[in-house]
Design an enzyme around this catalytic site. Structure first.
Site, PDB file in Angstrom:
ATOM      1  N   ASP A  32      37.572  35.518  43.965  1.00  0.00           N
ATOM      2  CA  ASP A  32      38.332  36.769  43.993  1.00  0.00           C
ATOM      3  C   ASP A  32      39.674  36.509  43.366  1.00  0.00           C
ATOM      4  O   ASP A  32      40.099  35.366  43.241  1.00  0.00           O
ATOM      5  CB  ASP A  32      38.557  37.209  45.444  1.00  0.00           C
ATOM      6  CG  ASP A  32      39.279  36.136  46.237  1.00  0.00           C
ATOM      7  OD1 ASP A  32      38.598  35.211  46.721  1.00  0.00           O
ATOM      8  OD2 ASP A  32      40.512  36.185  46.318  1.00  0.00           O
TER       9      ASP A  32
ATOM     10  N   ASP B  32      43.621  36.725  43.933  1.00  0.00           N
ATOM     11  CA  ASP B  32      44.440  36.738  45.139  1.00  0.00           C
ATOM     12  C   ASP B  32      45.311  38.006  45.194  1.00  0.00           C
ATOM     13  O   ASP B  32      45.472  38.712  44.201  1.00  0.00           O
ATOM     14  CB  ASP B  32      45.302  35.480  45.191  1.00  0.00           C
ATOM     15  CG  ASP B  32      45.623  35.072  46.612  1.00  0.00           C
ATOM     16  OD1 ASP B  32      44.703  35.068  47.449  1.00  0.00           O
ATOM     17  OD2 ASP B  32      46.790  34.776  46.896  1.00  0.00           O
TER      18      ASP B  32
END
Ligand SMILES: [Zn+2]
Length: 266
Positions: free
Chosen positions: A206, A208
């Site tokens: 992902d 951040d």
């Protein structure tokens, strides 16, 4: 005959099994490791596998028995460790599914025991936290398999278990961080304190909080991206363990040379 292994993989979130082999329960002066250690032969090498969080993910990052894990592996004969992990990207170009082989680390954890040496003057060099030979092997193996992997980057290791605020995340990027995770430390330094080679390969799951404009990172998203890439990671790790140099010529094995240890290493 006692179980022996020369290499090890410490599997992170989403990678709870890697080898078909015999499971061994190993005890250490630091308690039990995260779980039983599986030992099998891969490409002619004896390889140990230990799931970092335990097979059922029972240990959150701040409670992983890091000292027991590295000690147990060394006691089996392991001298080189590959350490895959899930990370958040701190730069927009490092999107989900990107592999990074980091070369630096910033420790932002707190309250974790990060040494074996509570007596004596044991100060290991940690300027370069990762094994240069292991990094080369992982990068060459990835290239050979057509898996793009970024050569170098700084891991910021946070205490967790919460994810970072947007301000923290932006700060990590501005101070030179490339990726962020919760388990890279003290694992790396404990490996160095046992004169083990330690090499990390990070899978970005992902972006951040400071990089991602919309929704912030969720637990589900991390595990979904990891699951999508587990096969690629598995193949890469199995090829890499077979390709690691049989004789160590890197500096890692000399990390304790000239230092008086308060106790013998296993
Ligand atoms: Zn090394």
């Amino acid at each position: 005959m006692a179980v022996r292994a020369e290499l090890a993989v410490i599997g992170g979130s989403g990678l709870y099994a890697l080898l078909d082999g015999v499971e061994h329960v190993v005890d250490t002066p630091y308690g039990e490791p995260s779980g039983p250690i599986t030992v099998a032969e891969v490409g002619g090498r004896r390889v140990a596998f230990l799931p970092r969080h335990g097979r059922d993910h029972r240990y959150p990052p701040h409670l992983i028995p890091y000292r027991a894990n590295l000690w147990a592996l060394r006691s089996l004969g392991v001298r080189q460790v590959l350490a895959p992990c899930a990370v958040g990207g701190l730069r927009p170009e490092l999107g989900p599914g990107t592999f990074v082989v980091p070369d630096q680390l910033i420790d932002r954890t707190s309250g974790r025991t990060q040494t074996y040496y509570d007596r004596g003057a044991v100060h290991v060099s940690f300027a370069d936290p990762y094994c240069p030979a292991g990094r080369r092997t992982l990068l060459d193996t990835a290239a050979g398999r057509g898996v793009p992997a970024v050569d170098g980057g700084t891991v910021v290791v946070v205490e967790g278990p919460r994810f970072s605020t947007r301000a923290e995340s932006r700060w990590f990027t501005s101070m030179g961080g490339t990726i962020v995770n919760m388990t890279g430390h003290p694992e790396a330094v404990l490996a160095r304190e046992l004169a083990l080679c330690y090499t990390s390969i990070a899978l970005v799951t992902d972006l951040d909080a400071g990089v991602e404009a919309g929704e912030s990172v969720t637990h589900e998203e991390v595990f979904r991206v990891f699951a999508e890439n587990t096969d690629r990671l598995r193949g890469l790790l199995l090829d890499a363990v077979a390709a690691l140099p049989a004789e160590r010529e890197c500096p890692c094995g000399s990390a304790l040379d000239g230092i008086k240890l308060p106790f013998p290493l296993p």
